[in-house]
Scaffold this motif. Structure first.
Motif, PDB file in Angstrom:
ATOM      1  N   PHE A 126      54.631  71.185  37.930  1.00 17.06           N
ATOM      2  CA  PHE A 126      55.184  70.840  39.235  1.00 17.06           C
ATOM      3  C   PHE A 126      55.391  72.123  40.047  1.00 17.06           C
ATOM      4  O   PHE A 126      56.219  72.965  39.695  1.00 17.06           O
ATOM      5  CB  PHE A 126      56.503  70.084  39.069  1.00 17.06           C
ATOM      6  N   LEU A 127      54.597  72.263  41.092  1.00 20.62           N
ATOM      7  CA  LEU A 127      54.665  73.431  41.967  1.00 20.62           C
ATOM      8  C   LEU A 127      55.326  73.017  43.281  1.00 20.62           C
ATOM      9  O   LEU A 127      54.903  72.038  43.902  1.00 20.62           O
ATOM     10  CB  LEU A 127      53.258  73.976  42.254  1.00 20.62           C
ATOM     11  N   PRO A 128      56.343  73.726  43.729  1.00 22.23           N
ATOM     12  CA  PRO A 128      57.024  73.334  44.974  1.00 22.23           C
ATOM     13  C   PRO A 128      56.133  73.574  46.185  1.00 22.23           C
ATOM     14  O   PRO A 128      55.354  74.531  46.200  1.00 22.23           O
ATOM     15  CB  PRO A 128      58.246  74.257  45.002  1.00 22.23           C
ATOM     16  N   PRO A 129      56.203  72.719  47.199  1.00 18.23           N
ATOM     17  CA  PRO A 129      55.508  73.017  48.463  1.00 18.23           C
ATOM     18  C   PRO A 129      55.938  74.393  48.956  1.00 18.23           C
ATOM     19  O   PRO A 129      57.093  74.807  48.755  1.00 18.23           O
ATOM     20  CB  PRO A 129      55.986  71.903  49.397  1.00 18.23           C
ATOM     21  N   PHE A 130      55.018  75.104  49.613  1.00 22.78           N
ATOM     22  CA  PHE A 130      55.311  76.481  50.032  1.00 22.78           C
ATOM     23  C   PHE A 130      56.574  76.574  50.890  1.00 22.78           C
ATOM     24  O   PHE A 130      57.325  77.545  50.807  1.00 22.78           O
ATOM     25  CB  PHE A 130      54.114  77.064  50.794  1.00 22.78           C
ATOM     26  N   LYS A 131      56.845  75.575  51.709  1.00 24.34           N
ATOM     27  CA  LYS A 131      58.009  75.641  52.601  1.00 24.34           C
ATOM     28  C   LYS A 131      59.327  75.568  51.842  1.00 24.34           C
ATOM     29  O   LYS A 131      60.384  75.872  52.400  1.00 24.34           O
ATOM     30  CB  LYS A 131      57.947  74.525  53.639  1.00 24.34           C
ATOM     31  N   PHE A 132      59.282  75.164  50.559  1.00 24.15           N
ATOM     32  CA  PHE A 132      60.495  75.094  49.758  1.00 24.15           C
ATOM     33  C   PHE A 132      60.615  76.258  48.769  1.00 24.15           C
ATOM     34  O   PHE A 132      61.495  76.258  47.907  1.00 24.15           O
ATOM     35  CB  PHE A 132      60.556  73.779  48.983  1.00 24.15           C
ATOM     36  N   THR A 133      59.730  77.238  48.861  1.00 22.56           N
ATOM     37  CA  THR A 133      59.792  78.368  47.931  1.00 22.56           C
ATOM     38  C   THR A 133      60.787  79.430  48.407  1.00 22.56           C
ATOM     39  O   THR A 133      61.450  80.072  47.589  1.00 22.56           O
ATOM     40  CB  THR A 133      58.409  79.019  47.746  1.00 22.56           C
ATOM     41  N   THR A 134      60.903  79.608  49.713  1.00 21.69           N
ATOM     42  CA  THR A 134      61.854  80.590  50.238  1.00 21.69           C
ATOM     43  C   THR A 134      63.255  79.984  50.253  1.00 21.69           C
ATOM     44  O   THR A 134      63.438  78.794  49.997  1.00 21.69           O
ATOM     45  CB  THR A 134      61.470  81.011  51.662  1.00 21.69           C
ATOM     46  N   ASP A 135      64.256  80.805  50.571  1.00 20.52           N
ATOM     47  CA  ASP A 135      65.615  80.289  50.702  1.00 20.52           C
ATOM     48  C   ASP A 135      65.654  79.269  51.829  1.00 20.52           C
ATOM     49  O   ASP A 135      65.232  79.571  52.964  1.00 20.52           O
ATOM     50  CB  ASP A 135      66.588  81.427  50.989  1.00 20.52           C
ATOM     51  N   ASN A 136      66.150  78.077  51.549  1.00 21.12           N
ATOM     52  CA  ASN A 136      66.181  77.008  52.548  1.00 21.12           C
ATOM     53  C   ASN A 136      67.345  76.078  52.273  1.00 21.12           C
ATOM     54  O   ASN A 136      67.828  75.966  51.146  1.00 21.12           O
ATOM     55  CB  ASN A 136      64.861  76.242  52.538  1.00 21.12           C
ATOM     56  N   ALA A 137      67.794  75.399  53.311  1.00 19.17           N
ATOM     57  CA  ALA A 137      68.951  74.515  53.173  1.00 19.17           C
ATOM     58  C   ALA A 137      68.584  73.150  52.626  1.00 19.17           C
ATOM     59  O   ALA A 137      69.472  72.403  52.201  1.00 19.17           O
ATOM     60  CB  ALA A 137      69.657  74.372  54.520  1.00 19.17           C
ATOM     61  N   ALA A 138      67.303  72.800  52.616  1.00 21.51           N
ATOM     62  CA  ALA A 138      66.895  71.509  52.062  1.00 21.51           C
ATOM     63  C   ALA A 138      67.318  71.410  50.599  1.00 21.51           C
ATOM     64  O   ALA A 138      67.807  70.368  50.144  1.00 21.51           O
ATOM     65  CB  ALA A 138      65.379  71.339  52.195  1.00 21.51           C
ATOM     66  N   MET A 139      67.157  72.503  49.861  1.00 27.08           N
ATOM     67  CA  MET A 139      67.510  72.495  48.441  1.00 27.08           C
ATOM     68  C   MET A 139      69.024  72.386  48.247  1.00 27.08           C
ATOM     69  O   MET A 139      69.498  71.814  47.269  1.00 27.08           O
ATOM     70  CB  MET A 139      66.969  73.759  47.758  1.00 27.08           C
ATOM     71  N   ILE A 140      69.802  72.931  49.197  1.00 25.07           N
ATOM     72  CA  ILE A 140      71.260  72.834  49.126  1.00 25.07           C
ATOM     73  C   ILE A 140      71.708  71.419  49.490  1.00 25.07           C
ATOM     74  O   ILE A 140      72.608  70.853  48.858  1.00 25.07           O
ATOM     75  CB  ILE A 140      71.916  73.865  50.068  1.00 25.07           C
ATOM     76  N   ALA A 141      71.055  70.831  50.479  1.00 27.97           N
ATOM     77  CA  ALA A 141      71.416  69.484  50.905  1.00 27.97           C
ATOM     78  C   ALA A 141      71.158  68.460  49.798  1.00 27.97           C
ATOM     79  O   ALA A 141      71.981  67.580  49.544  1.00 27.97           O
ATOM     80  CB  ALA A 141      70.646  69.117  52.163  1.00 27.97           C
ATOM     81  N   VAL A 142      70.003  68.562  49.118  1.00 22.19           N
ATOM     82  CA  VAL A 142      69.705  67.591  48.064  1.00 22.19           C
ATOM     83  C   VAL A 142      70.612  67.819  46.846  1.00 22.19           C
ATOM     84  O   VAL A 142      71.017  66.856  46.172  1.00 22.19           O
ATOM     85  CB  VAL A 142      68.204  67.615  47.675  1.00 22.19           C
ATOM     86  N   SER A 143      70.972  69.064  46.568  1.00 22.75           N
ATOM     87  CA  SER A 143      71.952  69.338  45.512  1.00 22.75           C
ATOM     88  C   SER A 143      73.280  68.680  45.876  1.00 22.75           C
ATOM     89  O   SER A 143      73.953  68.080  45.030  1.00 22.75           O
ATOM     90  CB  SER A 143      72.161  70.844  45.342  1.00 22.75           C
ATOM     91  N   GLY A 144      73.636  68.809  47.152  1.00 21.11           N
ATOM     92  CA  GLY A 144      74.877  68.209  47.627  1.00 21.11           C
ATOM     93  C   GLY A 144      74.866  66.699  47.510  1.00 21.11           C
ATOM     94  O   GLY A 144      75.905  66.079  47.205  1.00 21.11           O
ATOM     95  N   TYR A 145      73.709  66.094  47.721  1.00 23.36           N
ATOM     96  CA  TYR A 145      73.606  64.635  47.601  1.00 23.36           C
ATOM     97  C   TYR A 145      73.947  64.182  46.182  1.00 23.36           C
ATOM     98  O   TYR A 145      74.737  63.252  45.978  1.00 23.36           O
ATOM     99  CB  TYR A 145      72.203  64.179  47.981  1.00 23.36           C
ATOM    100  N   PHE A 146      73.368  64.846  45.188  1.00 21.17           N
ATOM    101  CA  PHE A 146      73.627  64.449  43.807  1.00 21.17           C
ATOM    102  C   PHE A 146      75.078  64.740  43.405  1.00 21.17           C
ATOM    103  O   PHE A 146      75.673  64.007  42.611  1.00 21.17           O
ATOM    104  CB  PHE A 146      72.645  65.133  42.856  1.00 21.17           C
ATOM    105  N   LYS A 147      75.665  65.792  43.968  1.00 19.26           N
ATOM    106  CA  LYS A 147      77.075  66.062  43.703  1.00 19.26           C
ATOM    107  C   LYS A 147      77.969  65.023  44.385  1.00 19.26           C
ATOM    108  O   LYS A 147      79.023  64.643  43.867  1.00 19.26           O
ATOM    109  CB  LYS A 147      77.443  67.473  44.173  1.00 19.26           C
TER     110      LYS A 147
END
Length: 341
Positions: A299-320
């Motif tokens: 599983f390779l992340p789309p290039f736009k999700f490889t750098t620091d981004n808030a999408a990864m924080i938002a989805v982490s927040g959803y599961f929390k």
């Protein structure tokens, strides 16, 4: 109705805000800071000042791009750490002010966990492939290199990590020695495509278990260039492609050797890649080829999700949010975090 989370990421030099509804990404806005290029690295004080300038317009654009208002937001997730303390303070302070004003929960997120959780995001128009539990994630960035055993969303174990320098740091420091611009990793990746990966040999560490070390490689590279430049002052310029290709090939071999060892020992077939260095084309190709040979699900992340981004924080927040795992208003950011959750 699905839970809607506003995510804020400000751990280093990128100010980012994103909105997710459930695991579906509605928007992801990133403001970069070019000011650091002239210094050859991130200057913490300049970074925090730029975050202060960027945070309001970035959040505003993220809300507009998602076609939501603040009244639609159920919680604000922010990066608590690890990262630069001044930068983290900007994001956490903004999150505190917003949650107090709207009387909604605040969720603290680990930056490294976010890189892993990006594999559970979906686009508005399509569902992305997701690894199945348990899986291994090779998390590679400028500040961290880890093999993480992911048993569930918040049940993870770091089974291997660097004992000194990170792989991304090795890329950047070696690029600097060659006189390449900052950030050096992407430049090496581009130049490597023109070179011979077996032109030169560099030292590989002997570290037990699944841990990594890159300080010896950096030293080997430095001494190699010193000796060759003494013989020919134009050596670097004449061999730039081969140097980059050989360096990149060595780093990738080091990374994959330990990953293969861990996957065998734990009998895991789902392998994910995450972090800033996951954008490296050589690493992505090598992991895909290794996966095909070993019958892994890669599983390779789309290039736009490889750098620091808030999408990864938002989805982490959803599961929390689903766990009612909310932060108190007096929580403070931390530059170092011992665990991933």
């Amino acid at each position: 109705m699905e839970i809607t989370i506003l995510g804020i990421e400000s751990s280093c030099d990128d100010t980012s805000a994103a909105v997710v509804r459930g695991t579906t990404l509605l928007s992801n806005v990133i403001a970069n800071q070019d000011v650091h290029r002239k210094w050859g690295g991130v200057v913490p004080e300049l970074a925090s000042r730029a975050h202060q300038q960027n945070i309001v317009p970035v959040v505003d654009k993220a809300l507009k791009d998602a076609d939501v208002s603040l009244d639609d937001i159920d919680a604000v997730a922010f990066t608590r750490g690890p990262g630069l303390l001044g930068s983290l303070l900007v994001g956490s302070s903004f999150a505190k002010g917003l949650t107090l004003a709207k009387n909604i929960p605040m969720i603290e997120c680990n930056h490294l966990l976010g890189h892993i959780m990006v594999h559970f995001l979906n686009e508005k128009d399509r569902e992305l492939p997701h690894p199945s539990f348990p899986f291994l994630c090779l998390l590679v960035s400028g500040g961290h290199t880890q093999i993480v055993w992911v048993r569930d969303y918040f049940d993870m174990e770091i089974v291997g990590q660097t004992i000194d320098d990170a792989a991304g740091e090795a890329f950047d420091k070696c690029a600097k020695v060659m006189g390449l611009p900052y950030p050096g990793g992407p430049v090496i990746d581009k130049l490597a495509a023109e070179g011979n990966p077996k032109a030169f040999k560099f030292a590989k560490p002997s570290v037990p278990d699944y841990d990594y070390s890159f300080s010896g490689l950096k030293t080997s590279f430095l001494y190699f260039l010193r000796d060759r430049v003494a013989e020919d002052p134009d050596f670097v310029e004449k061999n730039k492609g081969d140097l980059c290709a050989s360096l990149q090939h060595t780093i990738i071999e080091i990374l994959l050797a330990k990953l293969i060892k861990a996957a065998k020992a734990l009998n895991i077939k789902d392998i994910a890649l995450a972090g800033g260095v996951s954008a490296n084309s050589g690493l992505r190709k090598a992991l895909a080829e290794e996966g095909e040979e070993r019958q892994w699900n890669v599983f390779l992340p789309p290039f736009k999700f490889t750098t620091d981004n808030a999408a990864m924080i938002a989805v982490s927040g959803y599961f929390k949010y689903l766990k009612n795992d909310f932060a108190d208003i007096d929580i403070a950011p931390v530059s170092r975090v011992a665990e991933l959750w």
